[in-house]
Design a protein around this motif. Sequence first.
Motif, PDB file in Angstrom:
ATOM      1  N   PHE A  60      -4.073   0.865  23.577  1.00  0.00           N
ATOM      2  CA  PHE A  60      -5.044   0.069  22.821  1.00  0.00           C
ATOM      3  C   PHE A  60      -4.605  -0.097  21.361  1.00  0.00           C
ATOM      4  N   VAL A  61      -4.200   1.002  20.733  1.00  0.00           N
ATOM      5  CA  VAL A  61      -3.830   0.878  19.311  1.00  0.00           C
ATOM      6  C   VAL A  61      -2.492   0.158  19.144  1.00  0.00           C
ATOM      7  N   ARG A  62      -1.651   0.191  20.164  1.00  0.00           N
ATOM      8  CA  ARG A  62      -0.407  -0.591  20.063  1.00  0.00           C
ATOM      9  C   ARG A  62      -0.735  -2.081  20.026  1.00  0.00           C
ATOM     10  N   GLN A  63      -1.754  -2.453  20.802  1.00  0.00           N
ATOM     11  CA  GLN A  63      -2.152  -3.866  20.845  1.00  0.00           C
ATOM     12  C   GLN A  63      -3.016  -4.255  19.659  1.00  0.00           C
ATOM     13  N   HIS A  64      -3.841  -3.322  19.184  1.00  0.00           N
ATOM     14  CA  HIS A  64      -4.803  -3.634  18.126  1.00  0.00           C
ATOM     15  C   HIS A  64      -4.560  -2.673  16.962  1.00  0.00           C
ATOM     16  N   ALA A  65      -3.660  -3.069  16.087  1.00  0.00           N
ATOM     17  CA  ALA A  65      -3.263  -2.159  15.000  1.00  0.00           C
ATOM     18  C   ALA A  65      -4.455  -1.764  14.128  1.00  0.00           C
ATOM     19  N   TRP A  66      -5.434  -2.670  13.986  1.00  0.00           N
ATOM     20  CA  TRP A  66      -6.596  -2.375  13.146  1.00  0.00           C
ATOM     21  C   TRP A  66      -7.359  -1.143  13.652  1.00  0.00           C
ATOM     22  N   ALA A  67      -7.206  -0.849  14.956  1.00  0.00           N
ATOM     23  CA  ALA A  67      -8.026   0.205  15.564  1.00  0.00           C
ATOM     24  C   ALA A  67      -7.471   1.606  15.320  1.00  0.00           C
ATOM     25  N   LEU A  68      -6.235   1.688  14.851  1.00  0.00           N
ATOM     26  CA  LEU A  68      -5.603   3.011  14.742  1.00  0.00           C
ATOM     27  C   LEU A  68      -6.408   3.994  13.877  1.00  0.00           C
ATOM     28  N   PRO A  69      -6.854   3.610  12.679  1.00  0.00           N
ATOM     29  CA  PRO A  69      -7.613   4.583  11.874  1.00  0.00           C
ATOM     30  C   PRO A  69      -8.894   5.053  12.569  1.00  0.00           C
ATOM     31  N   TYR A  70      -9.554   4.138  13.276  1.00  0.00           N
ATOM     32  CA  TYR A  70     -10.810   4.508  13.937  1.00  0.00           C
ATOM     33  C   TYR A  70     -10.545   5.386  15.157  1.00  0.00           C
ATOM     34  N   MET A  71      -9.498   5.031  15.881  1.00  0.00           N
ATOM     35  CA  MET A  71      -9.151   5.830  17.064  1.00  0.00           C
ATOM     36  C   MET A  71      -8.756   7.249  16.624  1.00  0.00           C
ATOM     37  N   ASP A  72      -7.932   7.320  15.594  1.00  0.00           N
ATOM     38  CA  ASP A  72      -7.513   8.629  15.069  1.00  0.00           C
ATOM     39  C   ASP A  72      -8.746   9.439  14.650  1.00  0.00           C
ATOM     40  N   ALA A  73      -9.647   8.770  13.951  1.00  0.00           N
ATOM     41  CA  ALA A  73     -10.834   9.458  13.452  1.00  0.00           C
ATOM     42  C   ALA A  73     -11.720   9.931  14.603  1.00  0.00           C
ATOM     43  N   GLY A  74     -11.923   9.065  15.583  1.00  0.00           N
ATOM     44  CA  GLY A  74     -12.753   9.447  16.719  1.00  0.00           C
ATOM     45  C   GLY A  74     -12.140  10.615  17.474  1.00  0.00           C
ATOM     46  N   LEU A  75     -10.835  10.525  17.694  1.00  0.00           N
ATOM     47  CA  LEU A  75     -10.150  11.592  18.431  1.00  0.00           C
ATOM     48  C   LEU A  75     -10.151  12.911  17.656  1.00  0.00           C
ATOM     49  N   ALA A  76     -10.178  12.825  16.320  1.00  0.00           N
ATOM     50  CA  ALA A  76     -10.178  14.051  15.510  1.00  0.00           C
ATOM     51  C   ALA A  76     -11.336  14.952  15.913  1.00  0.00           C
ATOM     52  N   LEU A  77     -12.444  14.336  16.300  1.00  0.00           N
ATOM     53  CA  LEU A  77     -13.589  15.133  16.737  1.00  0.00           C
ATOM     54  C   LEU A  77     -13.592  15.344  18.248  1.00  0.00           C
ATOM     55  N   LEU A  78     -13.240  14.288  18.973  1.00  0.00           N
ATOM     56  CA  LEU A  78     -13.430  14.328  20.426  1.00  0.00           C
ATOM     57  C   LEU A  78     -12.268  14.984  21.173  1.00  0.00           C
ATOM     58  N   ARG A  79     -11.031  14.655  20.771  1.00  0.00           N
ATOM     59  CA  ARG A  79      -9.843  15.230  21.443  1.00  0.00           C
ATOM     60  C   ARG A  79      -8.772  15.485  20.384  1.00  0.00           C
ATOM     61  N   PRO A  80      -8.982  16.527  19.575  1.00  0.00           N
ATOM     62  CA  PRO A  80      -8.085  16.726  18.419  1.00  0.00           C
ATOM     63  C   PRO A  80      -6.620  16.954  18.800  1.00  0.00           C
ATOM     64  N   HIS A  81      -6.359  17.420  20.033  1.00  0.00           N
ATOM     65  CA  HIS A  81      -4.971  17.663  20.417  1.00  0.00           C
ATOM     66  C   HIS A  81      -4.479  16.642  21.439  1.00  0.00           C
ATOM     67  N   SER A  82      -5.066  15.452  21.409  1.00  0.00           N
ATOM     68  CA  SER A  82      -4.656  14.411  22.361  1.00  0.00           C
ATOM     69  C   SER A  82      -3.291  13.857  21.976  1.00  0.00           C
ATOM     70  N   ARG A  83      -2.694  13.091  22.887  1.00  0.00           N
ATOM     71  CA  ARG A  83      -1.326  12.593  22.685  1.00  0.00           C
ATOM     72  C   ARG A  83      -1.232  11.706  21.437  1.00  0.00           C
ATOM     73  N   LEU A  84      -2.220  10.826  21.259  1.00  0.00           N
ATOM     74  CA  LEU A  84      -2.137   9.930  20.103  1.00  0.00           C
ATOM     75  C   LEU A  84      -2.212  10.731  18.798  1.00  0.00           C
ATOM     76  N   ARG A  85      -3.125  11.679  18.747  1.00  0.00           N
ATOM     77  CA  ARG A  85      -3.232  12.528  17.548  1.00  0.00           C
ATOM     78  C   ARG A  85      -1.914  13.272  17.324  1.00  0.00           C
ATOM     79  N   ASN A  86      -1.319  13.748  18.391  1.00  0.00           N
ATOM     80  CA  ASN A  86      -0.062  14.479  18.237  1.00  0.00           C
ATOM     81  C   ASN A  86       1.067  13.568  17.766  1.00  0.00           C
ATOM     82  N   LYS A  87       1.045  12.319  18.188  1.00  0.00           N
ATOM     83  CA  LYS A  87       2.055  11.364  17.708  1.00  0.00           C
ATOM     84  C   LYS A  87       1.869  11.127  16.206  1.00  0.00           C
ATOM     85  N   ILE A  88       0.625  11.029  15.782  1.00  0.00           N
ATOM     86  CA  ILE A  88       0.373  10.819  14.346  1.00  0.00           C
ATOM     87  C   ILE A  88       0.800  12.064  13.561  1.00  0.00           C
TER      88      ILE A  88
END
Lengths: 144, 547
Positions: A60-88
């Motif tokens: 999703f964030v590869r397709q929608h670059a605008w979403a990266l900050p929101y996805m990162d922020a959401g995952l920080a609470l919901l799945r802090p050790h998820s793959r996307l967070r780990n890539k960041i």
Amino acid sequence: MSLSTDAMDAPDSLKQEGEQIARYLAGVSPPPDLLERYVEAHASLFRDAVHPAERAAILFVRQHAWALPYMDAGLALLRPHSRLRNKILLMFALLETTPDFIDLFFAESASKPGALFRMGKTAAKGLVYTVVGVALYPFMVRVR
Amino acid sequence: MIADVLIVGSGASAVHAACPLVAAGYSVRMLDFGNEDREYAPLIPDRSFEEIRRTDRNQFRYFLGTHYEGIALGPVRSGPQLTPPRQYVTKDTDELTSTLSEEFFPLQSLAVGGLASAWGAGVFPFTEEDLTDFPISLKELAVHYDAVAERIGVSGQRDDLLPFYRDCASMLPPLLNDANAQTILDRYAHRRAQCHAAGIFIGQPRVAALSRRYRGRGPERYLNMSFWGDLDRSVYRPRYTLAELQACPNFQYHRPLLVERFREQPDGVVEATGINPQTGGTESHRGRKLVLAAGVLGTTRIVLRSLNRYGAFVPLLANPYTYVPMLNLNMLGRTPSGPKHSLVQLCVVSAPRRAAQPLVHAHVHSYQSLLNFKLAKEFPLPYSASLRLAKWLVPCLAILAIDHEDRPGPGKYCRLQRGDAGGPDQLEIKYRLPDDLVRQQRRRESVLLREFLRFGCIPLRRIRPGYAASVHYGGTFPMTQSDKELTVDPSCRLRGTRSIYLADGSVFPHLPAKGLTFTMMANANRIGTHLCHILKDPCCELSSASV
């Protein structure tokens, strides 16, 4: 967009993704050697199969670059050790160990109120993104 | 050839057990697995952390690791301070010394110098009160504390902590504090009387690091690189003593060997057998005495396997540990200047007003030579915000690391299980603290944190990283006067044996809140000295319980 895991981790795709994450973190494009390291690190760090929901988040964030900050922020609470967070986190570490970006990591002196204001502002902004990110997360991560 | 003494391991206990024996002319053979860092040390420039960060384009190789192993992706467990150049310290332990536990994830070492190759260098002698449960007195240990201090080099100050640490004749001046610690010390000086009334005492740490050149090492050059390398050879590592021992003709260092078991022969000669990891074959070595100093869990495995006590429960101790990142408001807006080192900056003792309460020991660290990404990972924020926040936070971040004492209890034990299908034996570990004890410890932590709040340090979060996180283990074969199986006598001879001595933390019947490493070294020196007497006059052996 539907990609096999192999295609998702192809060097060119990873370089594009790395550039997107570096821009998000540092506001500038990273040098090519840093992107090479980003690709190289994937081979060492991300050998396990990725969970479908986490894969969906990455696509999703590869397709929608605008979403990266929101996805990162959401995952920080919901799945802090998820793959996307780990890539960041990986890109964070790569930027931090590259002298060109040192000013992002070493504080300059400021007045006490100035420093407090900057910290407060940064934390408040991060919290706003987190709230929005948590709200948007279910819509962004429909398994595709 | 039969050695006078075989010593298993090359860590803090092993080398100090060897020193008196080698000095007295006995033949000592040290058996060790002996992993070393051959990869990173040559890559690290002889410059300060800050200079490297600003200039070295290859810094990612050793800061992150050639396989990016410095980027820990999951939740923090034990050993976050093990940077890539230090990870050789725990190399091979997952495969060769595996443990089975759901809540206890210990660090073990098969490296030259053992876990002390990455220790924090804290030197905290026990007091008479700390030794209450030990069958030896401070008077007996004092001479060995002094011998070890002279050997390793200790810096410190005679200040408010002196009553808790006892004096040290050979002590060098203290290391310089960084600006962060100095602001706390200044605030403490203003509130000293109130702090003392509350039972809080703060002072310079006692560390095995050199403020002056000493025995060919140091002095500390304030490169702030202790987490990454030993550039100035200021912080003590057991391999320095090992190198001194290797210069003696009656000392032999033999590796690689993973010692698995011992066997006592009727004539008292001991045979230690292990596996050579290079050939896969077994090797045996014979000695008149055997000293096990393979680390608490390593020694426990060897003893239980040798005595064929699979399944037997033995106690296990580990200092409960909490760390608290604090925002030091006195540092807000200031960029850290002046000398910096990566070791403990200040020590704190919370002494009970009621005698029944145990002493709590804490250290203050700055966060100035680890990378920001490790810190940012802990924030529940997007990384773009964490990156900017960490930049402002790091100069004013003080980490309070709090250690509590530990005593044997019903929920804390380990036992050896046979490996499946020819696999290695596994040490099963259960460790759980009673809820009321945890509550009591949290109350003691709150007292400390309230005092730090008055110094201008705001606690951000209280983190209990897991039961094994203090990396201070002990108590599996406690020294005691009473004649119980699977214990050692006051000379640390394993009960039921003639010639087997244990010289590491496994013999500690109780772990006071202070780190045990320095006392472990002193006790190992005591055992080595005792063996000198026994080897000279075997009649001494009969009265060894009164050593």
